[in-house]
Structure formats: structure tokens, C-alpha cells
Design a protein around this motif. Structure first.
Motif, PDB file in Angstrom:
ATOM      1  N   ALA A   1      69.282  90.109  53.507  1.00 54.10           N
ATOM      2  CA  ALA A   1      68.929  91.461  53.534  1.00 54.10           C
ATOM      3  C   ALA A   1      67.826  92.065  52.424  1.00 54.10           C
ATOM      4  CB  ALA A   1      70.217  92.402  53.180  1.00 54.10           C
ATOM      5  N   ASN A   2      67.620  90.926  51.542  1.00 61.49           N
ATOM      6  CA  ASN A   2      66.589  91.461  50.635  1.00 61.49           C
ATOM      7  C   ASN A   2      65.107  91.521  51.403  1.00 61.49           C
ATOM      8  OD1 ASN A   2      64.460  91.302  48.536  1.00 61.49           O
ATOM      9  ND2 ASN A   2      66.016  90.195  46.947  1.00 61.49           N
ATOM     10  N   PRO A   3      64.664  92.559  51.344  1.00 60.22           N
ATOM     11  CA  PRO A   3      63.296  92.948  51.890  1.00 60.22           C
ATOM     12  C   PRO A   3      62.079  91.947  51.372  1.00 60.22           C
ATOM     13  CG  PRO A   3      63.924  94.887  50.571  1.00 60.22           C
ATOM     14  CD  PRO A   3      64.940  93.880  50.420  1.00 60.22           C
ATOM     15  N   GLN A   4      62.308  91.551  50.057  1.00 62.22           N
ATOM     16  CA  GLN A   4      61.442  90.587  49.400  1.00 62.22           C
ATOM     17  C   GLN A   4      60.988  89.487  50.251  1.00 62.22           C
ATOM     18  OE1 GLN A   4      62.027  89.520  45.390  1.00 62.22           O
ATOM     19  NE2 GLN A   4      60.003  89.724  45.002  1.00 62.22           N
TER      20      GLN A   4
ATOM     21  N   LEU B   1      54.301  96.341  45.232  1.00 61.77           N
ATOM     22  CA  LEU B   1      54.934  95.074  44.355  1.00 61.77           C
ATOM     23  C   LEU B   1      56.371  95.329  44.540  1.00 61.77           C
ATOM     24  CD1 LEU B   1      52.776  95.609  41.101  1.00 61.77           C
ATOM     25  CD2 LEU B   1      52.859  93.439  42.566  1.00 61.77           C
ATOM     26  N   GLN B   2      57.187  94.120  44.608  1.00 62.12           N
ATOM     27  CA  GLN B   2      58.397  94.142  44.650  1.00 62.12           C
ATOM     28  C   GLN B   2      58.952  93.028  43.576  1.00 62.12           C
ATOM     29  OE1 GLN B   2      60.880  94.137  48.130  1.00 62.12           O
ATOM     30  NE2 GLN B   2      58.897  93.799  49.332  1.00 62.12           N
ATOM     31  N   ALA B   3      60.126  93.393  42.895  1.00 63.45           N
ATOM     32  CA  ALA B   3      60.716  92.492  41.699  1.00 63.45           C
ATOM     33  C   ALA B   3      62.110  92.538  41.875  1.00 63.45           C
ATOM     34  CB  ALA B   3      59.975  92.945  40.399  1.00 63.45           C
ATOM     35  N   ASN B   4      62.785  91.358  41.941  1.00 62.60           N
ATOM     36  CA  ASN B   4      64.270  91.315  41.994  1.00 62.60           C
ATOM     37  C   ASN B   4      64.646  90.116  40.988  1.00 62.60           C
ATOM     38  OD1 ASN B   4      65.086  93.021  44.454  1.00 62.60           O
ATOM     39  ND2 ASN B   4      63.367  92.145  45.150  1.00 62.60           N
ATOM     40  N   PRO B   5      65.727  90.367  40.460  1.00 69.24           N
ATOM     41  CA  PRO B   5      66.321  89.371  39.548  1.00 69.24           C
ATOM     42  C   PRO B   5      66.966  88.204  40.498  1.00 69.24           C
ATOM     43  CG  PRO B   5      67.644  91.232  39.351  1.00 69.24           C
ATOM     44  CD  PRO B   5      66.277  91.764  40.235  1.00 69.24           C
ATOM     45  N   VAL B   6      66.722  86.907  40.700  1.00 70.47           N
ATOM     46  CA  VAL B   6      67.217  86.099  41.627  1.00 70.47           C
ATOM     47  C   VAL B   6      67.478  84.818  40.897  1.00 70.47           C
ATOM     48  CG1 VAL B   6      66.151  86.993  43.391  1.00 70.47           C
ATOM     49  CG2 VAL B   6      65.035  85.277  42.076  1.00 70.47           C
TER      50      VAL B   6
ATOM     51  N   VAL C   1      58.640  88.282  41.514  1.00 65.73           N
ATOM     52  CA  VAL C   1      57.660  89.452  41.672  1.00 65.73           C
ATOM     53  C   VAL C   1      56.639  88.953  42.851  1.00 65.73           C
ATOM     54  CG1 VAL C   1      56.035  90.955  40.878  1.00 65.73           C
ATOM     55  CG2 VAL C   1      57.669  90.070  39.326  1.00 65.73           C
ATOM     56  N   THR C   2      56.492  89.558  43.868  1.00 69.78           N
ATOM     57  CA  THR C   2      55.692  89.527  44.718  1.00 69.78           C
ATOM     58  C   THR C   2      54.690  90.639  45.011  1.00 69.78           C
ATOM     59  OG1 THR C   2      57.411  90.158  46.492  1.00 69.78           O
ATOM     60  CG2 THR C   2      57.234  87.802  46.227  1.00 69.78           C
ATOM     61  N   HIS C   3      53.636  90.505  45.844  1.00 70.27           N
ATOM     62  CA  HIS C   3      52.930  91.794  46.418  1.00 70.27           C
ATOM     63  C   HIS C   3      52.595  91.564  47.973  1.00 70.27           C
ATOM     64  CE1 HIS C   3      49.148  93.765  46.728  1.00 70.27           C
ATOM     65  NE2 HIS C   3      49.999  94.724  46.200  1.00 70.27           N
ATOM     66  N   GLY C   4      53.078  92.408  48.533  1.00 70.45           N
ATOM     67  CA  GLY C   4      53.250  92.477  49.954  1.00 70.45           C
ATOM     68  C   GLY C   4      52.447  93.664  50.488  1.00 70.45           C
ATOM     69  N   PRO C   5      52.489  93.923  51.709  1.00 71.23           N
ATOM     70  CA  PRO C   5      52.157  94.967  52.410  1.00 71.23           C
ATOM     71  C   PRO C   5      52.542  96.167  51.905  1.00 71.23           C
ATOM     72  CG  PRO C   5      52.728  93.519  54.168  1.00 71.23           C
ATOM     73  CD  PRO C   5      53.106  92.798  52.723  1.00 71.23           C
ATOM     74  N   GLY C   6      53.895  96.275  51.430  1.00 71.07           N
ATOM     75  CA  GLY C   6      54.528  97.573  50.876  1.00 71.07           C
ATOM     76  C   GLY C   6      54.245  97.690  49.373  1.00 71.07           C
TER      77      GLY C   6
END
Length: 72
Positions: free
Chosen positions: A56-59, A35-40, A28-33
């Protein structure tokens, strides 16, 4: 994160074994866009948690910009 004492685990070897047995985490990250969450997939190497994200993952942009991250 609040963890009641009865459920707290501080032993590095136990946490490392858990990560090795279950290497998929939610990043989970919090950027300008927002919150984003991805299973990695993640590995623990020499005490450092490493993750693999597709190019290609925008995170990745959040991480490059220095966003804080949480692995769950």
C-alpha cells in the motif's frame, strides 16, 4: 554527499556490519508527486541493498517508474 576524509568509510565489511546492526533506513525517492521519504527495513545481500515496502506504500510507484532512490 560531501564526506570529509576524516569521516569517510570505504571498507565494504564495515559498511555491511553497520547495515546489519541498524537495518532501518530512510528511503527517499523523487517521483511525479515530488519527494517521498519513508523509514523501511533494509538488508545487504551479496552486495545488493534490498528493502521491504508495504504494497500500500505509494512510494512503490516511484520505484516502479524508475525514480532514483537514496537510502540514508
Amino acid at each position: 554527499m560531501y564526506v570529509p576524509p576524516a569521516f569517510r568509510e570505504d571498507r565494504p565489511e564495515v559498511m555491511a556490519a553497520l547495515i546489519a546492526a541498524h537495518p532501518l533506513a530512510l528511503l527517499v525517492t523523487h517521483g511525479p508527486g515530488g519527494l517521498q521519504a519513508n523509514p523501511v527495513p533494509m538488508l545487504l545481500r551479496d552486495g545488493v541493498l534490498t528493502a521491504h515496502l508495504a504494497r500500500a506504500n505509494p512510494q512503490i510507484e516511484d520505484l516502479r517508474a524508475g525514480a532514483e532512490a537514496l537510502a540514508v
